[in-house]
Write a protein that holds these residues in place. Sequence first.
Motif: not given
Lengths: 604, 161
Positions: A445, A447, A454, A461, A466-471, B150-151, B153-159
């Motif tokens: 999981p 980006i 992207h 689940f 996961v992730p919860r905050f996607v930029h 996986y659960r 893993l960091p909650a935040e993801a950015r490109a």
Amino acid sequence: MRNLSSQRYLNVFVALAVSALFSNAPAANAKKTELTQFDKRDWHVTSQQDSDAPLRDYAILYDAGGVDGALGVIGIPSMRTYRHIKCGVDLHNFPFSGSNAGNNNGTPDGKYLYVSDKGADTIVEVNLQTGWAERIFALPKPFGVHHSAALAPNGKYLFATGELTGKMLKLRLKDGATTVLDIPPAPSAPDYPDTSKDGRYVFAGNYYHSAVMVFSQDPFKLIKEIPVGKNPHGTNVSPDGRLVAVCDKLSATLSIIDIDKLKVHKVIPVGAGPLHNQIDTLGKYDYISCFVSDSTSKVDLTRMQLVDEFPVHYRVGHNSIAPDNAYYVSQNKFSTGLFTPTGIVFAVNFELQDIDETSATYGKTVKIIPVDGEPHEGRQIFASYIQRWNTGKGEELFSKGYELGDVKVSFAEGHGTGLHERPQLEPTHVTDSSRGWVPRDDGKPGITKEGDVHVVRIKAFSYGYVPRFVHVPKGAKVRIILTNIDKAAGLTKNPDVTMGLAVYGYYGPRTMLIGVRGMSAVGEFVADKAGEYEFYCQHFCGPLHLEMRGTLFVDPPGQMASLAVGDYDDVSKQETILVEQERKWIVGTNKLMNKLNEGKEPTI
Amino acid sequence: MNLHTVALALIVAALLVAGCDKKGSVSFPDTPPDKVVMTFFGLLAEGGKLTNKEALTMISERNGSISPDNFRRWTENYSKDTKIEITKTTLPASPDDHGDWIARVEMQVKTPSIFGGEYATTSAMHLILDEKLKQWKIDFLAETLEEDSYRTLPAEARAQP
């Protein structure tokens, strides 16, 4: 010997008397179809019929169809589906126009209902007489509506909850002007609302706060939070205006709030996973849908205790009650093993239960039908409220109005008095995007960038992402790959739980991914409008389904998207949902936001 | 104890250990796991009720069964334009903790994109040996794949730029 013989004669006599009594009973109780002058015009009505499934239904159940974006129209008690009215993306909740007197069905005037579209972040006005969507309130952004269940007593204002941003809204139905309140502290999720019958309060559960919020209707402001059981959901005011019944989802209880004292009067154990209330029109019984225990719980509101429980099939969410309190419809989320497969969207079901205590089938399921979409709120109305437009007098009934009991119903205000002046909105659901399924993706999981796309891999689940905050940057080509990684789904251990991912508002029509097990759902779209947009699970997956949320940030160049930074005015126009000629029927509330200042509103 | 006795004891012990190894008693099916996976997705791509039903028979019921209705709705929109290439097949050297023999098939999947061309994803599929039927059965629900990590893993993801 003689004695025995006398006894035999006596037995035969009693048996004959009893059989005669019962053989007459069905004929005495049979419901005859009443023929009117209008029936005589219909080719299919040829004679009176003795039947428990009459051609005419005495009540109509409207259901906000959830993921199919349409309102379902179903006859009671026949449970025949009459039609679907297209409205938008993901429909949740509605009141009938009229007033809020009575129970959850309100006191309709037969003109409109106002259904919230969580996916498109709008409220759609549906004309009950034409059966078409007639106006769309494009809510101020950011908002993230969930429920729009509550009317002010005079029927002129509607209260809606911005579950996805922690806001509440009061909307003037005449022109769409709104007052919006922030509900701190975050996280905050105003949920199912209802209004007091005297115009004083609005009540709304807040599952993040495990409390019921109390607002004054005029001026519109938060005045109190009342702690209740864990994660409250259905919040309904009794018809006598005395109490509020609150389903404490995770506490398996019903909290009863005394409206005069604004505090909890009693907590009643009702069964696992209580979600929604239906109080009868007398305010005597409250019927509660219990998701985990697969049951309808019946609470006597006078004795304040659980008095009965009926099994349902299976995993009930919402519910509705007939306007004469004779039938109850359990709107079940799962139909495991019940019906023939017909497509990718699995059939949920409606189960008609007889709740007339004088009936021989009291407490029994009398009919169960598969239904479209994944319906949420259901409300019922007497069928007599809908006029007979097949008489050749439809135009006249619109221009001159009609009598509804003691009430004169008029369409003089609004879009025009002629039938030909009224629009038929049929919003397009899917725009500039694609959705599909691929073999289960095993990517980590997060980006990644593949070329100029992207790629957002999200694992779903029970109950989270996961992730919860996607930029992603504004203008990015986005591919979301959603994989359901539940082993045996959460608390309820259902093997067939489907997860979803819908980004509310502008991206709602572009996502609506369905995360089935064993495959990955893929959605592609261009993130061309900046802003902070909550995403949520649109497929009911268990008791904490509503809490399954995340956020998509579409960051403008050099900035971070937030609830204050984004192209919210643009997206409020809903321009991609409608074609050009339909746009004039959109009420863009962003421009009118907060015109109704606190304390300066017309008295309700 | 002389050296002779020690050597003899070691040989006996080695033979005993070898004798305990289950692998010796298991023969893998003639149809290899990668072939099973290709056939499975071939059936799904073909569409239709009967082929879908046939694909369902290829799924392991070791960790629970799927109703035909559900399986059909989960898979019927699988695109026939999807191309699958097997990249690696691993046969088990020993059974897992539950005594199951689990093969792993890794594949690359190519699907048409609305942005033009195709996009690629990877997929790993486990197959559980059905010793009775002498067939590799697909763990479609991925019950044997470890994904709980996986659960956390960091909650935040950015490109990344």
